[in-house]
Write a protein that holds these residues in place. Structure first.
Motif, PDB file in Angstrom:
ATOM      1  N   HIS A 128     -21.984   2.750 -28.091  1.00  0.00           N
ATOM      2  CA  HIS A 128     -23.040   3.653 -28.574  1.00  0.00           C
ATOM      3  C   HIS A 128     -24.318   3.475 -27.736  1.00  0.00           C
ATOM      4  O   HIS A 128     -24.973   4.458 -27.361  1.00  0.00           O
ATOM      5  N   LEU A 129     -24.646   2.238 -27.427  1.00  0.00           N
ATOM      6  CA  LEU A 129     -25.862   1.987 -26.628  1.00  0.00           C
ATOM      7  C   LEU A 129     -25.678   2.453 -25.180  1.00  0.00           C
ATOM      8  O   LEU A 129     -26.617   2.960 -24.555  1.00  0.00           O
TER       9      LEU A 129
ATOM     10  N   SER B   6     -34.570   1.414 -30.519  1.00  0.00           N
ATOM     11  CA  SER B   6     -34.626   1.227 -31.981  1.00  0.00           C
ATOM     12  C   SER B   6     -33.987   2.402 -32.694  1.00  0.00           C
ATOM     13  O   SER B   6     -33.196   2.215 -33.626  1.00  0.00           O
ATOM     14  N   SER B   7     -34.325   3.616 -32.235  1.00  0.00           N
ATOM     15  CA  SER B   7     -33.807   4.769 -32.982  1.00  0.00           C
ATOM     16  C   SER B   7     -32.325   5.014 -32.698  1.00  0.00           C
ATOM     17  O   SER B   7     -31.655   5.704 -33.464  1.00  0.00           O
ATOM     18  N   LEU B   8     -31.820   4.420 -31.616  1.00  0.00           N
ATOM     19  CA  LEU B   8     -30.367   4.499 -31.402  1.00  0.00           C
ATOM     20  C   LEU B   8     -29.623   3.527 -32.320  1.00  0.00           C
ATOM     21  O   LEU B   8     -28.520   3.799 -32.788  1.00  0.00           O
ATOM     22  N   ILE B   9     -30.258   2.380 -32.571  1.00  0.00           N
ATOM     23  CA  ILE B   9     -29.584   1.355 -33.399  1.00  0.00           C
ATOM     24  C   ILE B   9     -29.688   1.697 -34.883  1.00  0.00           C
ATOM     25  O   ILE B   9     -28.722   1.596 -35.640  1.00  0.00           O
ATOM     26  N   GLU B  10     -30.893   2.057 -35.301  1.00  0.00           N
ATOM     27  CA  GLU B  10     -31.131   2.328 -36.719  1.00  0.00           C
ATOM     28  C   GLU B  10     -31.434   3.809 -36.916  1.00  0.00           C
ATOM     29  O   GLU B  10     -32.260   4.342 -36.170  1.00  0.00           O
ATOM     30  N   PRO B  11     -30.838   4.497 -37.830  1.00  0.00           N
ATOM     31  CA  PRO B  11     -29.978   3.960 -38.885  1.00  0.00           C
ATOM     32  C   PRO B  11     -28.486   3.918 -38.536  1.00  0.00           C
ATOM     33  O   PRO B  11     -27.667   3.658 -39.413  1.00  0.00           O
TER      34      PRO B  11
ATOM     35  N   GLY C 124     -27.597   5.599 -23.127  1.00  0.00           N
ATOM     36  CA  GLY C 124     -28.320   5.356 -21.874  1.00  0.00           C
ATOM     37  C   GLY C 124     -29.279   4.173 -21.902  1.00  0.00           C
ATOM     38  O   GLY C 124     -30.187   4.077 -21.065  1.00  0.00           O
ATOM     39  N   VAL C 125     -29.088   3.241 -22.849  1.00  0.00           N
ATOM     40  CA  VAL C 125     -30.014   2.096 -22.885  1.00  0.00           C
ATOM     41  C   VAL C 125     -29.317   0.769 -22.561  1.00  0.00           C
ATOM     42  O   VAL C 125     -29.931  -0.289 -22.617  1.00  0.00           O
TER      43      VAL C 125
END
Ligand code: FAD
Ligand code: MLT
Ligand code: ZN
Length: 548
Positions: free
Chosen positions: A440-441, A482-487, A445-446
């Motif tokens: 997912h990360l 942060s917004s890729l991980i949560e929620p 692209g991070v």
């Protein structure tokens, strides 16, 4: 440490018990093979650090780093008169006031991630002083943050704004011990390791253990319902805590210091405070059931090829080691690399495997335990579940193996930034979650490129409890990551019937996501309970429950 082949393990069994040692082993004697070599001669990290806060590291204020917090205007700002009043309760030496340097450690959390702006730390020595302080704060509407050893990992133990810090370190007396039933009563500010060492002399031990034992308080453990490394064996604090003394936000002392194992009279009020993270009362006294210290302790470390094998090893350990199994922990190669990156010396564990498990047995009969463990290890090797392994041969090797497991938190703390999660879910889902997050990360692209903000995704945890510690190390905290991980992660966990926090709690890090683990009806009831016990909302504001 010496290596032997699995075919020789059976023959070694009797010798191993006679030697009252454990042994190292490899899959095949004839195979050119490097046994897992730890190369540890002393614990690499010092768990007894009082505070991890590092003044060299610039720690931004929580309100600047995570904008969106608004100070509750109902709370009064501290005045000189208030300080004078507090001095009349705790004395000149019972407080820290106004000096930024002295206040820094109390304002900043263990991970250097959250920082408040309190001007006052109070260090009461008695329950009556805690009561007097809270009564005054409630009347004056001064917000308060209860604080134990300040090792919490979700920002719950430090202020967000200018809340007064109520630190329990001065309440550190053992009140009593019943050596027949093993029931210990103590002040909440006793350090976990100090209690454990004290009990060791009497042949008992604390029913919980965690990497922060040298700093965390038993009161803080109960306030967070800490899980730790031996929950598998001794159960949760909801079972072992028999009684609590708690000061309510208005100063009322709730004396529920029961030492009874059985008591079915009325609502079990103490349970409310276990895991309440300082939001509805300050725990000042504890009554806890402690188990006998095991005479025979063995620790083995296995190297495995897959998480599938980790599960097989776990399943089999419950069958074969059954009543002597006291811990079953796992980590992946990324966790080991993270450890090596920050540890000294670096030449820890030369042969590497995708996964590791640490297995501890605790029993009363060394011969019996050694034989059981030997058979289990032999089976794991013969069946190809484990590729390699090592068994600690003495007390210091046991410590070293544990210090490797306990060292991941500190190693990660040395990274520029880390997103920390402690989720629970059905065991078979654990590593799927890690792999999914990596992908997912990358897709987002991070992660995965030289210049990506995310540098690593590290996994370890308490397999026996279905508890995964997912840690995302990064060059910096940034909005996109942060917004890729949560929620996303919380949705994932919720979809798989898991919990967004297995043991670290909610604090300021996860309170807004409580809805992923609890229904609206439950959250509403929690808010009502908070209102009844703390109508002015002075205890640990901005945390634990969602703001809306
Ligand atoms: P603090 O950090 O001071 O406080 C934690 C919370 O409890 C805060 O919300 C605070 O307001 C409240 N609180 C503290 N004392 C009281 C009190 N007397 N009355 C009311 N409220 C109070 N957690 C696990 O569950 N399992 C682990 O294996 C584990 N390992 C860790 C390893 C390391 C290296 C570190 C740094 C932390 C670890 N933790 C773990 C997280 C942490 O929850 C525990 O360290 C511990 O339970 C916190 O205790 P403390 O005294 O430091 O509490
Ligand atoms: C652990 O199990 O090591 C602790 O919960 C701390 C952490 O997650 O880093
Ligand atoms: Zn943990």
């Amino acid at each position: 440490m010496h290596s032997i082949g699995s075919t020789a393990i059976r023959r070694m069994a009797t010798r191993a018990t006679r030697m009252s040692t454990a042994f190292t082993f490899t899959k095949n004697v004839t195979q050119q093979h490097l046994p897992l070599r730890l190369g540890l001669t002393q614990p690499l990290f010092n768990s007894a650090r009082l505070y991890a806060t590092d003044k060299e590291k610039v720690v931004a204020y929580t309100v600047d780093k995570f904008p969106g917090y608004v100070r509750n205007e109902n709370f009064k700002e501290l005045t000189e008169n208030d300080v004078t009043y507090f001095k009349s309760i705790v004395g000149e030496n019972g407080l820290v006031y106004g000096n930024e340097d002295d206040l820094f450690a109390f304002n900043t959390d263990w991970m250097n991630k959250f920082r408040g702006k309190s001007q006052l730390v109070l260090k009461p020595k008695t329950t009556q002083q805690v009561s007097d302080i809270l009564k005054y704060c409630n009347e004056q509407k001064l917000a308060v943050v209860p604080q134990g050893g300040n090792t919490g990992l979700v920002g719950g133990s430090v202020p967000v704004f200018d809340e007064v810090v109520l630190n329990l370190q001065g309440m550190n007396k053992i009140r009593g011990f019943d050596s027949v039933s093993g029931i210990l009563t103590a002040d909440a500010g006793c350090v976990l390791e100090v209690l454990d060492n004290w009990l060791a002399e009497k042949g008992y031990m604390m029913p919980l253990d965690l990497g922060a034992k040298g700093s965390c308080h038993i009161g803080g453990n109960i306030a967070t319902n800490a899980g730790g490394l031996r929950l598998l064996r001794y159960g949760s604090l909801h079972g072992t805590v028999l009684g609590l003394e708690v000061v309510l936000p208005d100063g009322t002392i709730l004396d529920n210091m029961s030492t009874l194992r059985k008591d079915n009279t009325g609502y079990d009020l103490k349970q409310l405070f276990i895991g309440s993270e300082g939001t509805i009362g300050v725990i000042t006294g504890v009554s806890i059931l402690t188990p006998h210290r095991s005479k025979a302790v063995n620790v083995a470390l296995l190297g495995l090829e897959s998480f599938e094998d980790v599960q097989k090893a776990f399943k089999q350990s419950r069958i074969e080691l059954s009543e002597i199994l006291s811990a079953f922990e796992f980590w992946d190669i990324n966790a080991l690399h993270m450890f090596k990156k920050h540890a000294t010396p670096k030449e820890v564990m030369q042969s590497e495997y995708p996964f590791y498990v640490l297995i501890e047995t605790s029993g009363s009969n060394k011969d019996h335990d050694d034989e059981k463990l030997t058979t289990y290890l032999e089976n794991m090797m013969e069946e190809g579940v484990a590729q390699d392994g090592v068994v600690a041969q003495d007390e210091s090797q046991i410590k070293n193996l544990w210090s490797l497991r306990e060292g991941f938190t500190e190693a990660l703390g040395k990274e520029p930034a880390v997103y920390k999660y402690d989720i629970s879910m059905p065991v078979p889902k654990i590593y799927e979650c890690v792999e999914d997050m990596r992908q997912h990360l990358k897709d987002g692209g991070v992660f995965g490129q030289e210049d990506s903000p995310v540098t690593d995704v590290v996994a370890y945890g308490h397999v026996g409890d279905g508890n995964l510690h997912l840690n995302i190390a990064a060059k910096r905290l940034d909005k996109k990551t942060s917004s890729l991980i949560e929620p996303y992660l919380f949705e994932w966990v919720s979809k798989h019937q898991g919990s967004i926090s297995a043991e670290h709690g909610l604090g300021v890090a996860k309170n807004e996501f409580l809805g992923y683990s609890k229904s609206p009806v439950m959250i509403q009831l929690m808010k009502s309970m908070k209102n009844i016990l703390d109508p002015n909302g002075i205890l640990n504001p901005y945390k634990y429950l969602p703001s809306s």
